[in-house]
Structure formats: C-alpha cells, structure tokens
Scaffold this motif. Structure first.
Motif, PDB file in Angstrom:
ATOM      1  N   GLU A  94       0.794  -1.225   0.000  1.00  0.00           N
ATOM      2  CA  GLU A  94       0.000   0.000   0.000  1.00  0.00           C
ATOM      3  C   GLU A  94       0.836   1.290   0.000  1.00  0.00           C
ATOM      4  O   GLU A  94       0.450   2.267  -0.658  1.00  0.00           O
ATOM      5  CB  GLU A  94      -0.969  -0.097   1.187  1.00  0.00           C
ATOM      6  CG  GLU A  94      -1.791   1.109   1.476  1.00  0.00           C
ATOM      7  CD  GLU A  94      -1.315   1.791   2.740  1.00  0.00           C
ATOM      8  OE1 GLU A  94      -0.887   1.081   3.670  1.00  0.00           O
ATOM      9  OE2 GLU A  94      -1.332   3.032   2.769  1.00  0.00           O
ATOM     10  N   PRO A  95       2.011   1.347   0.686  1.00  0.00           N
ATOM     11  CA  PRO A  95       2.766   2.614   0.682  1.00  0.00           C
ATOM     12  C   PRO A  95       3.188   3.071  -0.710  1.00  0.00           C
ATOM     13  O   PRO A  95       3.493   4.247  -0.911  1.00  0.00           O
ATOM     14  CB  PRO A  95       4.000   2.300   1.526  1.00  0.00           C
ATOM     15  CG  PRO A  95       3.612   1.158   2.364  1.00  0.00           C
ATOM     16  CD  PRO A  95       2.654   0.354   1.554  1.00  0.00           C
TER      17      PRO A  95
ATOM     18  N   ARG B 188       6.982   9.097   7.893  1.00  0.00           N
ATOM     19  CA  ARG B 188       6.270   8.592   9.075  1.00  0.00           C
ATOM     20  C   ARG B 188       5.425   7.384   8.707  1.00  0.00           C
ATOM     21  O   ARG B 188       5.409   6.377   9.396  1.00  0.00           O
ATOM     22  CB  ARG B 188       5.386   9.704   9.646  1.00  0.00           C
ATOM     23  CG  ARG B 188       5.941  10.182  10.968  1.00  0.00           C
ATOM     24  CD  ARG B 188       5.120  11.301  11.522  1.00  0.00           C
ATOM     25  NE  ARG B 188       5.764  12.572  11.281  1.00  0.00           N
ATOM     26  CZ  ARG B 188       5.181  13.633  10.774  1.00  0.00           C
ATOM     27  NH1 ARG B 188       3.914  13.587  10.408  1.00  0.00           N
ATOM     28  NH2 ARG B 188       5.833  14.740  10.615  1.00  0.00           N
ATOM     29  N   ASN B 189       4.731   7.500   7.565  1.00  0.00           N
ATOM     30  CA  ASN B 189       3.874   6.422   7.106  1.00  0.00           C
ATOM     31  C   ASN B 189       4.671   5.135   6.897  1.00  0.00           C
ATOM     32  O   ASN B 189       4.251   4.052   7.320  1.00  0.00           O
ATOM     33  CB  ASN B 189       3.238   6.871   5.792  1.00  0.00           C
ATOM     34  CG  ASN B 189       2.015   6.085   5.472  1.00  0.00           C
ATOM     35  OD1 ASN B 189       2.096   4.867   5.371  1.00  0.00           O
ATOM     36  ND2 ASN B 189       0.888   6.760   5.338  1.00  0.00           N
ATOM     37  N   LEU B 190       5.834   5.279   6.253  1.00  0.00           N
ATOM     38  CA  LEU B 190       6.643   4.088   5.961  1.00  0.00           C
ATOM     39  C   LEU B 190       7.189   3.470   7.243  1.00  0.00           C
ATOM     40  O   LEU B 190       7.211   2.243   7.396  1.00  0.00           O
ATOM     41  CB  LEU B 190       7.790   4.450   5.018  1.00  0.00           C
ATOM     42  CG  LEU B 190       7.399   4.589   3.556  1.00  0.00           C
ATOM     43  CD1 LEU B 190       8.532   5.162   2.735  1.00  0.00           C
ATOM     44  CD2 LEU B 190       6.975   3.237   2.988  1.00  0.00           C
TER      45      LEU B 190
ATOM     46  N   MET C 163       6.935  -1.072  11.122  1.00  0.00           N
ATOM     47  CA  MET C 163       6.746  -1.629  12.462  1.00  0.00           C
ATOM     48  C   MET C 163       5.599  -2.623  12.476  1.00  0.00           C
ATOM     49  O   MET C 163       5.663  -3.648  13.127  1.00  0.00           O
ATOM     50  CB  MET C 163       6.490  -0.489  13.453  1.00  0.00           C
ATOM     51  CG  MET C 163       7.757   0.290  13.747  1.00  0.00           C
ATOM     52  SD  MET C 163       7.655   1.298  15.205  1.00  0.00           S
ATOM     53  CE  MET C 163       6.635   2.627  14.659  1.00  0.00           C
ATOM     54  N   GLU C 164       4.537  -2.311  11.702  1.00  0.00           N
ATOM     55  CA  GLU C 164       3.384  -3.201  11.706  1.00  0.00           C
ATOM     56  C   GLU C 164       3.639  -4.455  10.872  1.00  0.00           C
ATOM     57  O   GLU C 164       3.121  -5.529  11.194  1.00  0.00           O
ATOM     58  CB  GLU C 164       2.149  -2.466  11.164  1.00  0.00           C
ATOM     59  CG  GLU C 164       1.582  -1.489  12.163  1.00  0.00           C
ATOM     60  CD  GLU C 164       0.689  -0.460  11.500  1.00  0.00           C
ATOM     61  OE1 GLU C 164       0.249  -0.691  10.361  1.00  0.00           O
ATOM     62  OE2 GLU C 164       0.463   0.599  12.120  1.00  0.00           O
TER      63      GLU C 164
ATOM     64  N   SER D  45      11.350  -3.842   1.364  1.00  0.00           N
ATOM     65  CA  SER D  45      10.655  -3.057   0.338  1.00  0.00           C
ATOM     66  C   SER D  45      10.429  -1.635   0.817  1.00  0.00           C
ATOM     67  O   SER D  45      10.637  -0.666   0.076  1.00  0.00           O
ATOM     68  CB  SER D  45       9.299  -3.694   0.011  1.00  0.00           C
ATOM     69  OG  SER D  45       9.482  -4.981  -0.496  1.00  0.00           O
ATOM     70  N   ALA D  46       9.980  -1.507   2.067  1.00  0.00           N
ATOM     71  CA  ALA D  46       9.676  -0.177   2.586  1.00  0.00           C
ATOM     72  C   ALA D  46      10.935   0.671   2.664  1.00  0.00           C
ATOM     73  O   ALA D  46      10.893   1.887   2.418  1.00  0.00           O
ATOM     74  CB  ALA D  46       9.022  -0.286   3.959  1.00  0.00           C
ATOM     75  N   ALA D  47      12.079   0.011   2.980  1.00  0.00           N
ATOM     76  CA  ALA D  47      13.332   0.762   3.046  1.00  0.00           C
ATOM     77  C   ALA D  47      13.687   1.305   1.670  1.00  0.00           C
ATOM     78  O   ALA D  47      14.141   2.443   1.533  1.00  0.00           O
ATOM     79  CB  ALA D  47      14.444  -0.123   3.579  1.00  0.00           C
ATOM     80  N   GLU D  48      13.439   0.484   0.632  1.00  0.00           N
ATOM     81  CA  GLU D  48      13.692   0.968  -0.730  1.00  0.00           C
ATOM     82  C   GLU D  48      12.855   2.222  -1.004  1.00  0.00           C
ATOM     83  O   GLU D  48      13.330   3.192  -1.578  1.00  0.00           O
ATOM     84  CB  GLU D  48      13.325  -0.110  -1.762  1.00  0.00           C
ATOM     85  CG  GLU D  48      14.139  -1.389  -1.673  1.00  0.00           C
ATOM     86  CD  GLU D  48      15.496  -1.266  -2.352  1.00  0.00           C
ATOM     87  OE1 GLU D  48      15.812  -0.162  -2.800  1.00  0.00           O
ATOM     88  OE2 GLU D  48      16.222  -2.280  -2.412  1.00  0.00           O
TER      89      GLU D  48
END
Lengths: 224, 389
Positions: A119-120, A169-171, A176-177, A184-187
């Motif tokens: 979703e991000p 903040r969202n990422l 964490m969740e 992926s989120a770090a990318e």
C-alpha cells in the motif's frame, strides 16, 4: 522579439547553450516520470530505459561544460551575459544530479516485492508529480528568464518537504506493523529521499535562474 | 540725430513715445538674436529594406490568427510563434532555441531529424497532457532551411479514452464490493455447519440479501444507462403528462410522508418516454430523500414556465447542500462527493448520470442549484409539445 546580441557569434553560442540546457532538462523531467512508472508498475524494461537514457544526460552535461569554457575563453562575456553563462554551467550540474536521482529511483524498482499488496507504493506518485512539476516550472522560468516564476518554484519546495515527512512517518509505521516488508519499505524510503532531493535541486536551479535574471543572490533559506 | 530728435520733440511728438519705439525695436533685435537655431534636419540615408525581416514579419502575421499552436524555426531558433503557441508554451518562446521551448526528449529528437514528421508527446506542458507535434519543411526555395512546427492538443481525446476504461474499472469495482460481502458471509455460514443462533443467522442473511439487492440495482442501472446511450439520438415520441408521471412517482414514496407534491390543474404534455420520465423523477426524489436530513420535507413541483413553452420539474430538499466544487461533476458516473456516506446509503453512483441521459434524450436541460446548509434544488426543463396549450 528578443533583442539579438550585437556580436552574432556570441548570440549563437548562448542560444546553443540554452538549447542544450533545455534538452537536458526535458530528459531529466521525463526520467523522473518514467522512473516512477517503472517503480509503480514494476516494469524492468522501463527502468532499464531510464538508466540507459541517463548516459545522454551525462553527455549533455559534458557538452555544456565545454561550451561554457569556450564561451568564457573566446568571448569574455560581461555583466548579464556572464551571469547567464555561469548560471547555465551550474544549472547543468544540478540537472545532471536530478537525472542521477531519477536513475536511482529506477534502479530501486527491482527491490520492491509483492507490489500489488504494497500500500505505501500509492503515496509516492503524487510526491513525484510535485517534484517533476517543479523541474518543469523551473526550466520554463529559465527559458523565460523569469525571476518571479523562479520564486514560485522555490515556494513549492515546502510541499515536497511536507510530503517527505508524511511519507517517512507512514513508511516507518508500516515497517513496524509489517516487519516482513521492511526491505521493500526501506527501498521506498530511499525513493522518497531522492524525490525530496530533486525538489531541493529544483530550488537551487530556481536560485540560479533568479541570479541570472536579476544579478542578486537570493538569501540562503532557513530550511535549506 | 540729436537734432532730429530735438526737431521731433519740437514738432510735438513726445520723447517717451520715441523712447518706447526705440526700445521695442531693440527688443525685437534681441529676440532675433536669441531665437534658437532650427534643429538640424536628420540626414536620411535610404536604408536597404531587410527583406528577410519583412518576410518573417509577414509570416508571423500570417500564422498569428491560427487557432492551433504554430511556430516557425530557422536552423534552431524559433523566429515566429502565434498567439496559441505563446499561450501553450509561454510568451518567451520567440527568439529562443526550439529545444528550450519544447524540451521534451521526443520533441528534441524530432527537431534533430533531417526530415519532418509527426509524433505524440506525453507531458509536454504538464503531467497528463498529450500533444501531437508535426514538423514540416516550408516548401520552395524561399522556404529552404525554415520549418513549421504545429502542435495539437490531444489531451481531451486521451481523456475520453481514459474515461471509457475508467468506467469499466469503476463498474467492476462497484460490483465487486457487494460481491465480496456476499462471498464473505456465505463462506462464514458454510464453514460452520452447526449453524449459529437465530439472531446471528438473521443478521448474516440480511446482509447477504441487502448486498445482493445492491448488485441487482447496480446491474439494472448499468443496463438502463447502456440502453439510454444506445437510443440517445432518437427523440422520444410518446405524449406524456409530466404532472401525472410525477404524481405517480410521488405516490410511490407516500410511505415516507416527507414528499410534498405540487402540481397545476392543467395537463402538462411533453414528448417523452413514460418509463424513462418515471425513472428520472424516481432517481431525483430518491436522491433528495437519501441525502437530506431525516425529518426535512422534499418538495416536488411541476409547473409551466411563465410565458415560455417549457415544462419545469423541480425537486427541492432541505439537506446539507453540495459544495460548489462538486457541482460540475455530479452527473459523472460513479462520482461521489463523499464516497463512504453514499455507499452506506445504498446508492449506485449512477442515479444522476441516468437522469442526465434521460434529460438529454428528451431535449431538455438539467440544472442543479445548491447552497451549503440550505439544500439542493434540481430543476429539469422539458419542451412542451407544440399546440398542446
């Protein structure tokens, strides 16, 4: 009609220099859009095309470097002509950085897993749209030698910064969740960072456009 | 001299008069002395008229009134751009390198080509814009080395194509939402053969039924919309009493006790399709009831426009009203001012789109006026059948 320069050869050189900057800027602008497309759709071919196209931006930068050195050496420009040449040299360097950031985004598109459920990924295109819009507007300001339009671009940067904060903040909360999506989120964090830097470079270009048009430096911004 | 003066004085002419005359004579001399020399006439050297500049000015004048952006370039520079081009790309394009004005990599590629051509540029003047660029060499010897660049804005056409795919995507999405509910609840029921208590069963089945009905109404709305599209060019032929139609539909909502109906005594005959006009009134009343507060009345009025040849149907509610920025989009399919609320109310998102199509097919006009906090009035104006009054 724009008044032509008395020394026709100089005029031709300046026109060519501006043409090269325009071409380079157009390439960088398209690169941002296509890199984001590659990222969102996961198209490897598109990502490779962006990476390949960056070579052309680098080559153009070199052309501009050589041309500015030649203009300064042969024509010894003064006053606003000198400002124009110096600003173009610096702008070329910044546009080249923007191209690099776009290439960087394209390179990261391979690192996102399970795109459909991630979703991000939907947060970033809007941010990219603002950033590439800034590049578009600042190049128009450069083409028009419009100091006011350049100021308007600088004001836009706050929007990109605010976007970056909220995406960050969202990422982080997403990581964490869902610890499984951390890589992926770090990318995506790096992508957001690149977009934020593109906004900063657009601001720097706007400052050079302002300088070339008016001969005054815009004071350093507090949040630069 | 002195003698003369003395003689004149003697002769009866007074000395002050002589002095005055002399003075005036002296002053006149002084004026002549001081008069500025005439300005030097500028020396005219017959300039050779710059034929090139004259020709270029003529070309500029020739392309100026054209509605699509046109630019003329020599080797690299744009030397003429018409008003449409200046509007699209900025007033600065004249005199610039064409690459500064256009910048798009594909455009630059076309500029660098030895021959002209046509290509499509995405995002030339902003994201989501679509332009078609044509570059053509000017004909003849005089045009050697000169190029004409033409831009055509294809954004609207691309939007239409996108609207079609968007519609399919939206319709599928709208159908899938209730379907997921149905599947979810039925799966839950199937996984527990022992069954639930009566209250839970009733709640589950109630949800399944409600969602299935929603899909049903969505499908029937989609069908009426496609039928309306198919016959939108055929004007309806039946004679319909608009007042009677509205009365009948208002009667259907009688149990709501909120619908007030006002009609004139006369028959208001319009050329129309009874079923469609019924659907039009039903959709409007349904919207008014759905979105207005529970207790506020909804007024349906049928009237003749004073002095005109039109019938007017107005449905007014006293609901929260619609923000002005939403008004232009209300008749778009699946457009929602507040997605959550209207789905909860059971709307399909097609009601006003159907209304618009029916009104258009009946050659009428649709007007939505709304004030936040006061309510919304939807007015439909339909032409009367000539000679019926």
């Amino acid at each position: 009609m724009v008044a032509e320069h008395t020394v026709k050869a100089f005029d031709e050189d300046i026109t060519r220099l501006r043409g090269l900057i325009g071409e380079m800027g157009g390439l960088a602008e398209v690169a941002i859009g296509e890199a984001m497309d590659a990222l969102v759709k996961g198209s490897d071919a598109l990502a490779q095309a962006v990476i390949a196209r960056d070579k052309r931006i680098d080559a153009l930068e070199q052309d501009i470097d050589q041309l500015t050195v030649r203009i300064i050496a042969l024509r010894a420009p003064m006053a606003d002509d000198l400002r124009e040449v110096i600003a173009s040299l610096k702008i070329a360097g910044m546009v080249e950085r923007v191209g690099d950031y776009a290439k960087n985004i394209a390179k990261r598109s391979g690192g996102i897993k399970e795109r459909a459920q991630f979703e991000p990924l939907t947060l970033l295109p809007a941010m990219a749209e603002i950033a590439s819009g800034m590049i578009h507007d600042v190049l128009t300001a450069y083409a028009a030698r419009d100091a006011q339009a350049a100021m308007a671009v600088i004001e836009c940067d706050a929007k990109v910064d605010a976007f970056y904060d909220s995406v960050f903040r969202n990422l982080v909360s997403h990581m964490m969740e869902n610890p499984s999506t951390i890589s992926s989120a770090a990318e995506l964090l790096f992508v957001a960072r690149s977009l934020e830097r593109i906004g900063d470079h657009a601001t720097n270009i706007a400052e050079m456009v302002y300088f070339a048009a008016t001969g005054e430096y815009l004071g350093d911004r507090k949040d630069a | 001299m002195a003698l003369t003066v003395a003689g004149l004085v003697m002769g009866g002419i007074s000395l002050p008069a002589v002095a005055l005359t002399g003075g005036i004579w002296l002053i006149s001399l002084w004026f002549e002395w001081l008069r500025p020399p005439p300005p030097e006439q500028p020396i005219h050297i017959a300039e050779k008229p710059d034929l090139d500049a004259v020709a270029r000015a003529a070309m500029q004048a020739a392309i100026e009134p054209v509605g699509v952006p046109l630019m003329l370039t020599d080797s690299a520079r744009i030397f003429a751009a018409n008003s449409a081009a200046r509007l699209a790309l900025g007033a600065h394009v004249t005199g610039q390198d064409a690459r500064v004005a256009l910048r798009h990599p594909d455009a630059v590629r076309l500029l660098d080509m030895a021959e002209g051509g046509t290509l499509t540029l995405r995002g030339l003047t902003g994201t989501r814009t679509l332009w078609q660029m044509t570059r053509e060499a000017l004909p003849g010897e005089a045009g050697a080395g000169l190029w004409l660049i033409e831009l055509r804005d294809r954004t609207a056409e691309a939007d239409m194509g996108r609207a079609h795919t968007d519609f399919v995507a939206n319709a599928s999405h709208e159908l899938r939402t209730p379907l997921s509910s149905v599947i979810g609840y039925v799966e839950t029921l199937a996984e527990n053969p022992g069954g639930y208590d009566a209250a839970t069963m009733a709640r589950f089945l109630g949800t399944v039924l409600r969602e299935a009905r929603r899909m049903d109404s969505l499908v029937s709305d989609l069908m009426s919309l496609s039928q309306l599209e198919a016959e939108k060019h055929d004007a309806p032929t039946g004679h319909v009493d608009l007042a009677a139609v509205a009365a009948r539909v208002a009667g259907e909502f009688a149990h709501e006790r909120r619908v007030k109906f006002e009609r004139p005594d006369a028959v208001i005959a319009v050329a129309g399709d009874t079923r469609q006009l019924e659907q039009l009134v039903r959709n409007l009343v349904d919207n008014a009831l759905k979105y207005a507060d529970g207790e506020k009345p909804v007024t349906v009025t049928v009237a003749l426009r004073t002095g005109g040849r039109n019938a007017v149907l107005a449905v007014a509610d006293q609901g929260p009203g619609i923000a002005p920025e939403h008004l232009p989009h209300l008749t778009r399919r699946f457009y929602r001012t507040d997605p959550g609320r209207s789905r909860a109310a059971g709307g399909t998102g097609l009601g006003l789109a159907i209304v618009k199509h029916i009104v258009e097919r009946h050659r009428g006009t649709l007007d939505i006026a709304s004030t936040l906090g006061e309510g919304t009035t939807v007015t439909v104006t339909l032409p009367l059948i000539a000679g019926e009054l």
